[in-house]
Design an enzyme around this catalytic site. Sequence first.
Site, PDB file in Angstrom:
ATOM      1  N   GLU A  13       0.811  -1.216   0.000  1.00 38.58           N
ATOM      2  CA  GLU A  13       0.000   0.000   0.000  1.00 38.58           C
ATOM      3  C   GLU A  13       0.851   1.276   0.000  1.00 38.58           C
ATOM      4  OE1 GLU A  13      -3.548  -1.482   2.833  1.00 38.58           O
ATOM      5  OE2 GLU A  13      -1.568  -2.336   3.033  1.00 38.58           O
ATOM      6  N   SER A 178      -4.681  -5.313   1.728  1.00 36.19           N
ATOM      7  CA  SER A 178      -4.960  -5.097   0.301  1.00 36.19           C
ATOM      8  C   SER A 178      -5.392  -6.369  -0.406  1.00 36.19           C
ATOM      9  CB  SER A 178      -3.737  -4.553  -0.437  1.00 36.19           C
ATOM     10  OG  SER A 178      -3.465  -3.280   0.001  1.00 36.19           O
ATOM     11  N   TYR A 249      -8.008   0.006  -5.867  1.00 34.30           N
ATOM     12  CA  TYR A 249      -7.123   1.095  -6.272  1.00 34.30           C
ATOM     13  C   TYR A 249      -6.957   1.273  -7.768  1.00 34.30           C
ATOM     14  CZ  TYR A 249      -5.794   0.264  -1.439  1.00 34.30           C
ATOM     15  OH  TYR A 249      -5.823   0.078  -0.100  1.00 34.30           O
ATOM     16  N   ARG A 288     -10.716   2.296  10.975  1.00 35.93           N
ATOM     17  CA  ARG A 288     -11.908   2.005  10.163  1.00 35.93           C
ATOM     18  C   ARG A 288     -12.300   0.564  10.455  1.00 35.93           C
ATOM     19  NH1 ARG A 288     -10.327   1.481   4.711  1.00 35.93           N
ATOM     20  NH2 ARG A 288     -10.836  -0.703   4.965  1.00 35.93           N
ATOM     21  N   ASP A 290     -14.535  -2.631   9.537  1.00 33.23           N
ATOM     22  CA  ASP A 290     -15.204  -3.154   8.339  1.00 33.23           C
ATOM     23  C   ASP A 290     -16.113  -4.339   8.667  1.00 33.23           C
ATOM     24  OD1 ASP A 290     -13.588  -1.307   7.119  1.00 33.23           O
ATOM     25  OD2 ASP A 290     -12.334  -2.757   6.057  1.00 33.23           O
ATOM     26  N   GLU A 303     -12.856  -6.827   9.812  1.00 36.00           N
ATOM     27  CA  GLU A 303     -11.535  -6.466  10.326  1.00 36.00           C
ATOM     28  C   GLU A 303     -11.520  -5.012  10.751  1.00 36.00           C
ATOM     29  OE1 GLU A 303      -8.414  -6.105   7.479  1.00 36.00           O
ATOM     30  OE2 GLU A 303      -9.732  -5.420   5.882  1.00 36.00           O
ATOM     31  N   ASN A 305      -8.975  -1.673  10.506  1.00 40.60           N
ATOM     32  CA  ASN A 305      -7.773  -1.092   9.906  1.00 40.60           C
ATOM     33  C   ASN A 305      -7.363   0.109  10.756  1.00 40.60           C
ATOM     34  OD1 ASN A 305      -7.493  -2.535   7.136  1.00 40.60           O
ATOM     35  ND2 ASN A 305      -9.677  -2.090   7.353  1.00 40.60           N
ATOM     36  N   GLY A 309      -6.792   4.194   4.672  1.00 42.53           N
ATOM     37  CA  GLY A 309      -6.533   5.182   3.618  1.00 42.53           C
ATOM     38  C   GLY A 309      -7.037   6.543   4.062  1.00 42.53           C
TER      39      GLY A 309
HETATM   40  N1  LIG Z   1     -15.943 -14.228   4.837  1.00 40.11           N
HETATM   41  C1  LIG Z   1     -16.103 -13.468   3.763  1.00 40.11           C
HETATM   42  N2  LIG Z   1     -17.257 -13.492   3.064  1.00 40.11           N
HETATM   43  C2  LIG Z   1     -17.441 -12.730   1.953  1.00 40.11           C
HETATM   44  N3  LIG Z   1     -16.508 -11.912   1.463  1.00 40.11           N
HETATM   45  C3  LIG Z   1     -15.320 -11.826   2.106  1.00 40.11           C
HETATM   46  C4  LIG Z   1     -15.048 -12.602   3.277  1.00 40.11           C
HETATM   47  N4  LIG Z   1     -13.798 -12.311   3.690  1.00 40.11           N
HETATM   48  C5  LIG Z   1     -13.308 -11.419   2.802  1.00 40.11           C
HETATM   49  N5  LIG Z   1     -14.195 -11.125   1.839  1.00 40.11           N
HETATM   50  C6  LIG Z   1     -13.971 -10.217   0.689  1.00 40.11           C
HETATM   51  O1  LIG Z   1     -12.565 -10.086   0.488  1.00 40.11           O
HETATM   52  C7  LIG Z   1     -12.119  -8.738   0.745  1.00 40.11           C
HETATM   53  C8  LIG Z   1     -10.772  -8.731   1.397  1.00 40.11           C
HETATM   54  O2  LIG Z   1     -10.796  -9.424   2.627  1.00 40.11           O
HETATM   55  P1  LIG Z   1     -10.185  -8.800   3.963  1.00 40.11           P
HETATM   56  O3  LIG Z   1     -10.316  -9.805   5.039  1.00 40.11           O
HETATM   57  O4  LIG Z   1     -10.794  -7.474   4.195  1.00 40.11           O
HETATM   58  O5  LIG Z   1      -8.643  -8.647   3.579  1.00 40.11           O
HETATM   59  P2  LIG Z   1      -7.630  -7.411   3.683  1.00 40.11           P
HETATM   60  O6  LIG Z   1      -7.150  -7.395   5.094  1.00 40.11           O
HETATM   61  O7  LIG Z   1      -6.558  -7.771   2.722  1.00 40.11           O
HETATM   62  O8  LIG Z   1      -8.398  -6.154   3.317  1.00 40.11           O
HETATM   63  C9  LIG Z   1     -13.247  -8.133   1.585  1.00 40.11           C
HETATM   64  O9  LIG Z   1     -13.279  -6.723   1.445  1.00 40.11           O
HETATM   65  C10 LIG Z   1     -14.462  -8.830   0.981  1.00 40.11           C
HETATM   66  O10 LIG Z   1     -14.814  -8.247  -0.282  1.00 40.11           O
HETATM   67 MG   LIG Z   2     -10.179  -5.466   4.103  1.00 40.46          MG
END
Ligand SMILES: Nc1ncnc2c1ncn2[C@@H]1O[C@H](COP(=O)(O)OP(=O)(O)O)[C@@H](O)[C@H]1O
Ligand SMILES: [Mg+2]
Length: 340
Positions: A13, A178, A249, A288, A290, A303, A305, A309
């Site tokens: 990032e 990311s 991005y 943030r 999520d 999660e 953050n 950003g």
């Molecule tokens: N359990 C889940 N069910 C549905 N979509 C998911 C799930 N986990 C992740 N995603 C999708 O994958 C993306 C990235 O996962 P995330 O855990 O946020 O990873 P990062 O820490 O890399 O942002 C999420 O923003 C979502 O779109």
């Molecule tokens: Mg994420």
Amino acid sequence: MKVAVIFGGQSTEHEVSCLSAASILDNINGHEVVPIGITKSGEWFFTNASSKDIASGRWTELEKYPVFADLQKKTLICCGNPLAIDVCFPIVHGKNGEDGTLQGLLELLGIKYVGSGVLGSSVCMDKITANRLFESAGIRRAKWFPVLKGVNDGLEDIKTEAAKLGYPIFVKPSNAGSSVGITKCFDENGLEKALETAFAIDSRLVIEKSIEDPTEIEVAVMGNENPIASGTGRIISSNEQIYDYDAKYLSGTSQTLIPSGLPNDLENAVRQTALRAYSYCGCKGLSRVDFLIGKDGEININEINTLPGFTSISMFPALFIATGMTYSELIDKLICYALN
Ligand SMILES: Nc1ncnc2c1ncn2[C@@H]1O[C@H](COP(=O)(O)OP(=O)(O)O)[C@@H](O)[C@H]1O
Ligand SMILES: [Mg+2]
């Protein structure tokens, strides 16, 4: 105040961080800014580059001055002199920025900084640890299990556990960001490859059940002991399955909706959950939070953050701007939290 804005860094990032720093430089009012860039190879430099050159990455080609940490004098040093800094605004995302390491260095130097401390930063960066904390706080999330290299990484055992969750599943590195190294598997055929992809990034993985057709919701939270939550924003990803690096991005076709359009009761429940998760994980300053809202309206945290950003159009600032605050006021508020 003399505010050191630290940006760049070694994570995927890097570029986003440069954009965030440029926005901060353009909008910070009433403070003297000391821009410190970290190159992709991890070297620290003081730079006089314009915000435009910081945003484009050209700052690395311009005149720049190495920055050293002096642990005897407890200060950052540049050109042989201490950099007199009142507070630091690190806006370095991901590894070595958002994970407690940079925060640890600033602690050792006795420099106050915006954002979470070592504990909150590292806990939120590591999905296994954060998931365990969410669970212990009774905060719902997608069903999951950890996979640790050399401990429970046998393919057949993983297949058995994954079948218990039910497909589709997500295979994720515990520490990344990311969406790097993440695969959605629709059946066990893709599992071996997904494990390989994630293990290339981290020796600790999370395997979790997919929330199908989720509504992706984000809440901005700021403050220390009594944090406040923004309203909710919604992400509509251009990639249907994963809101991934490209969708975030590059492709430019993902949309953010503020307000998110959630019904009032759900909106409030999500905000309260965000506040609880924030405090429970030891977050400070800003984060943030999520969520993935399921089809029945069930609230699953995804999660936190801790250094999201921060360009003027990024979700975190945009959510507080939507409450009537300006971007400049937001920066000021975060600096106040850091000083307190
Ligand atoms: N359990 C889940 N069910 C549905 N979509 C998911 C799930 N986990 C992740 N995603 C999708 O994958 C993306 C990235 O996962 P995330 O855990 O946020 O990873 P990062 O820490 O890399 O942002 C999420 O923003 C979502 O779109
Ligand atoms: Mg994420």
